[in-house]
Design an enzyme around this catalytic site. Structure first.
Site, PDB file in Angstrom:
ATOM      1  CB  SER A  64      98.588  28.513  36.912  1.00 56.61           C
ATOM      2  OG  SER A  64      98.075  27.924  38.074  1.00 56.61           O
ATOM      3  CE  LYS A  67      97.541  24.929  37.167  1.00 60.58           C
ATOM      4  NZ  LYS A  67      96.437  25.647  37.863  1.00 60.58           N
ATOM      5  CE1 TYR A 191      98.611  21.945  39.343  1.00 55.26           C
ATOM      6  CE2 TYR A 191      98.884  22.064  41.724  1.00 55.26           C
ATOM      7  CZ  TYR A 191      98.392  22.590  40.553  1.00 55.26           C
ATOM      8  OH  TYR A 191      97.675  23.764  40.575  1.00 55.26           O
ATOM      9  CE1 TYR A 243      93.430  29.026  36.649  1.00 58.35           C
ATOM     10  CE2 TYR A 243      94.362  31.144  37.260  1.00 58.35           C
ATOM     11  CZ  TYR A 243      94.507  29.803  36.991  1.00 58.35           C
ATOM     12  OH  TYR A 243      95.744  29.238  37.068  1.00 58.35           O
ATOM     13  CB  VAL A 261      99.088  32.412  42.325  1.00 63.43           C
ATOM     14  CG1 VAL A 261      97.604  32.258  42.123  1.00 63.43           C
ATOM     15  CG2 VAL A 261      99.761  31.091  42.596  1.00 63.43           C
TER      16      VAL A 261
HETATM   17  N1  GLN Z   1     100.331  25.991  42.454  1.00 60.07           N
HETATM   18  C1  GLN Z   1      99.183  26.846  42.527  1.00 60.07           C
HETATM   19  C2  GLN Z   1      98.042  26.110  43.200  1.00 60.07           C
HETATM   20  O1  GLN Z   1      97.986  24.935  43.062  1.00 60.07           O
HETATM   21  C3  GLN Z   1      98.815  27.259  41.133  1.00 60.07           C
HETATM   22  C4  GLN Z   1      97.632  28.208  41.092  1.00 60.07           C
HETATM   23  C5  GLN Z   1      97.796  29.332  40.123  1.00 60.07           C
HETATM   24  O2  GLN Z   1      98.874  29.724  39.707  1.00 60.07           O
HETATM   25  N2  GLN Z   1      96.678  29.945  39.803  1.00 60.07           N
HETATM   26  O3  GLN Z   1      97.216  26.672  43.861  1.00 60.07           O
END
Ligand code: GLN
Length: 310
Positions: A64, A67, A191, A243, A261
């Site tokens: 993430s 992003k 994505y 988050y 993650v």
């Molecule tokens: N690729 C992961 C997902 O879509 C990204 C989530 C994350 O890093 N928090 O769940």
């Protein structure tokens, strides 16, 4: 200037001994295999000088953290019109919440939760084939980190593609709410590929410099985004970058930051540094346990909290 090399070495030494390292992400099979005993840290300054310790040269899945970079590109593409399709408020819910998306009528709460990032990716896909958009994102990452060696890990992308049923649910719901322009599987394909970009702490710290230095890669470096845009993305990182753990990260560390993650965190010290920390074990809300702890130590020792020195 503080003894940054001494500080990052002391942090890495301390983290190597930490018994409570969290748990690696289990829901992405390829990430579940990663050895949790790794830790890396890198600090990049305006002149491109790097201070690093631990496994700072080991590539990891940025997940993430990608992003913040896709958001930069999407804002470059459509400007403030993006905010008609994605909100700017903290979610207070897990990053993959389905309930919240329905409550918000398919307008994701912010660009960093999965639903919001899927919409951002959809914006980047407009007028392109998925392969071209993936190429555009990868070229951007190579440019801002000044490293052509950056790659996407195809195993991680495939792993997510095979098991991403929750993301498929989110994308389909957004499409049903008329906020997705492409077929859900097309947008999700892009994505997953940007989430699967693999980078080292050193590369990521270099890539994050434009958030720290008014949109430039260093004080005299090339302009990547306007200073107003860099400032605003930093604000979003502070309020939404972790988050439902964003409040606690601001409380403990006091810096804008974005987690993934894969166990990485990019943290921004405005006008001073871009910092990347990685350790694969996560806490209950999906943010790296040791990377958070390390950033808390770093911001304390260097006096870098944006809320005031020590
Ligand atoms: N690729 C992961 C997902 O879509 C990204 C989530 C994350 O890093 N928090 O769940």
């Amino acid at each position: 200037m503080k003894d940054l090399q001494g500080i990052v070495l002391a942090i890495a030494e301390r983290m190597a001994k930490e018994p409570d390292r969290g748990h690696v992400a289990q829901y992405i099979p390829e990430l579940a295999k990663i050895d949790p005993n790794q830790f890396g840290i890198a600090v990049a300054l305006a002149d491109g000088n790097l201070f690093a310790a631990g496994d700072a040269d080991t590539p990891f899945s940025i997940q993430s953290i990608s992003k913040v970079f896709t958001l930069s590109l999407a804002l470059g593409r459509v400007g403030d019109a993006l905010w008609e399709r994605v909100g700017r408020e903290p979610s207070g819910d897990p990053f993959n919440s389905i309930v919240q998306l329905e409550a918000d009528h398919g307008i994701p709460r912010n660009p960093f939760i999965n639903a919001g990032a899927i919409v951002v990716t959809d914006v980047l896909l407009a007028g392109h084939q998925p392969r071209e958009t993936i190429g555009e994102i990868l070229r951007f990452m190579r440019h801002i980190s000044e490293d052509d060696g950056i790659r996407i890990d195809p195993e991680v992308a495939r792993s997510e593609e095979r098991t991403g049923f929750r993301n498929a649910a989110l994308a389909n719901f957004i499409r049903a709410a008329n906020n997705l322009r492409h077929a859900p599987e097309q947008t999700l394909g892009v994505y997953y590929h940007h989430c699967a970009i693999a980078m080292t702490c050193k590369q990521l710290a270099m890539a994050g410099r434009y958030f720290a230095f008014g949109g430039r890669l260093g004080v005299d470096g090339p302009k990547i985004v306007s200073s107003a845009r860099a400032r605003r993305i930093n604000a979003l990182m502070l309020t939404c970058g972790h988050y439902d753990g964003s409040g606690d990260f601001a409380f403990q560390v006091g810096l804008p930051g974005k987690s993934g993650v894969g166990g990485g965190i990019l943290a921004i010290v405005p006008d001073v540094a871009s910092v990347a920390v990685w350790s694969p074990g996560l806490n209950a809300v999906g943010n790296s346990t040791l990377a958070t702890q390390a950033l808390k130590m770093l911001s304390n020792r260097a006096g870098w909290s944006i809320f005031g020195e020590t």
